[in-house]
Design a protein around this motif. Structure first.
Motif, PDB file in Angstrom:
ATOM      1  N   UNK A 136      -8.192 -14.136 -34.438  1.00  0.00           N
ATOM      2  CA  UNK A 136      -6.952 -14.807 -34.067  1.00  0.00           C
ATOM      3  C   UNK A 136      -6.309 -15.514 -35.245  1.00  0.00           C
ATOM      4  N   UNK A 137      -7.133 -16.179 -36.056  1.00  0.00           N
ATOM      5  CA  UNK A 137      -6.619 -16.882 -37.221  1.00  0.00           C
ATOM      6  C   UNK A 137      -6.042 -15.918 -38.234  1.00  0.00           C
ATOM      7  N   UNK A 138      -6.749 -14.803 -38.439  1.00  0.00           N
ATOM      8  CA  UNK A 138      -6.253 -13.803 -39.398  1.00  0.00           C
ATOM      9  C   UNK A 138      -4.949 -13.195 -38.906  1.00  0.00           C
ATOM     10  N   UNK A 139      -4.867 -12.967 -37.599  1.00  0.00           N
ATOM     11  CA  UNK A 139      -3.636 -12.401 -37.040  1.00  0.00           C
ATOM     12  C   UNK A 139      -2.457 -13.340 -37.274  1.00  0.00           C
ATOM     13  N   UNK A 140      -2.704 -14.644 -37.112  1.00  0.00           N
ATOM     14  CA  UNK A 140      -1.635 -15.615 -37.341  1.00  0.00           C
ATOM     15  C   UNK A 140      -1.209 -15.621 -38.809  1.00  0.00           C
ATOM     16  N   UNK A 141      -2.192 -15.489 -39.705  1.00  0.00           N
ATOM     17  CA  UNK A 141      -1.867 -15.462 -41.131  1.00  0.00           C
ATOM     18  C   UNK A 141      -1.032 -14.238 -41.484  1.00  0.00           C
ATOM     19  N   UNK A 142      -1.416 -13.101 -40.899  1.00  0.00           N
ATOM     20  CA  UNK A 142      -0.643 -11.876 -41.140  1.00  0.00           C
ATOM     21  C   UNK A 142       0.776 -12.036 -40.613  1.00  0.00           C
ATOM     22  N   UNK A 143       0.889 -12.590 -39.397  1.00  0.00           N
ATOM     23  CA  UNK A 143       2.205 -12.808 -38.815  1.00  0.00           C
ATOM     24  C   UNK A 143       3.055 -13.752 -39.642  1.00  0.00           C
TER      25      UNK A 143
END
Length: 300
Positions: free
Chosen positions: A21-28
């Motif tokens: 989830x954290x990585x997804x937010x960073x990508x976004x």
């Protein structure tokens, strides 16, 4: 003494993303910081909106002819994008044409991914298959893409279904090379060696552990391939090998409007702008996704 044979394969130190989830937010976040990518997302969103709600956005039938109002310029008599040589509303044909572009693009990319991913996984993992499969891909690469698609359509016949098949076949070699490269960089890593030592099958290693780690380049490839698929669909329809009249397809609209370029240029310019915007959108979103998924590339 503990029995090591009871160790579960699921306990193998595979590099799973516990902070997905954290990585997804960073990508976004990185994607949103890319202004061109954001503009591309807006254009793609508008195309999807038009495709889904086309009947609500126009009261005109895109194939209905009304010769009394043919070749009207934009903004005339309720036809804000004008009409074509048969009096058909250009706005209606543009928004219904977005459906065809999306359906053909998504279908051909998905089919191409299925074939390319399987071939790429096998070629990258099995050394003895690599030479055979990659030489086959090289043979397909020896044909210019549009000519390969024309050859497939010439054998199968002219229809949008055959356009999907042709473009998907054209997409397989590129996808296979992308996946093969990722697999070759992963198959000798420690987590794969540990899985083999625990007796995991090749299928389990490939599809449960290696394939998920190849998703980033696959997503980028699929996004940018959408642009190629939409442009190819329009090109084939322009040549008379795709959508047939009176289907409201952008390439076919340009083909029918080219004879009226001097008297009614909007018949060619408007669908041309639609193609340009959508292709631009998928390309910049693909670039943005590549930079967001692999920020190290932007450092070079």
């Amino acid at each position: 003494m503990a029995n090591n044979s009871s160790v579960s394969l699921d306990s193998t130190p595979v590099p799973e993303n516990k902070e997905g989830g954290k990585r997804f937010k960073e990508i976004g976040k990185r994607l949103i910081q890319n202004r061109l990518a954001c503009l591309g997302l807006v254009i793609i969103g508008l195309q999807i909106f038009m495709a889904l709600f086309a009947p609500l956005l126009t009261s005109y039938d895109p194939t209905a002819q009304e010769l009394s109002v043919k070749e009207l310029p934009p903004g005339t008599e309720g036809h804000w994008l004008g009409t074509d040589e048969y009096g058909r509303d250009m706005w209606s044909r543009i928004i219904y044409g977005s459906r065809i572009s999306l359906i053909v693009g998504i279908s051909s990319v998905i089919l191409g991914l299925v074939g390319g991913v399987v071939i790429g996984l096998l070629a990258g993992y099995y050394r003895w298959l690599d030479g055979l499969l990659m030489r086959l891909m090289d043979i397909m690469f020896s044909f210019p893409g549009i000519l390969l698609a024309m050859l497939v359509i010439a054998m199968l016949g002219t229809s949008l279904v055959n356009v999907v098949i042709a473009i998907s076949i054209w997409s397989i070699p590129s996808c296979a090379r992308v996946v093969r490269g990722s697999v070759m960089s992963l198959k000798n890593q420690d987590f794969v060696t540990a899985l083999r030592a625990l007796g995991a099958s090749d299928g389990r290693i490939l599809f449960k552990h290696i394939l998920p780690n190849c998703t980033a380049p696959i997503i980028v490839f699929a996004t940018m391939r959408m642009a190629t698929a939409i442009l190819s669909t329009s090109s084939l329809s322009f040549l008379g090998l795709g959508a047939q009249p009176p289907t409201p397809e952008w390439g076919a609209m340009i083909a029918s409007g080219k004879d009226f370029m001097w008297t009614s240029p909007h018949m060619t310019i408007i669908p041309g702008i639609a193609i340009m915007l959508v292709v631009f959108a998928f390309n910049v979103v693909g670039d943005g996704l590549r930079d967001a998924l692999d920020p190290k590339m932007t450092e070079h």
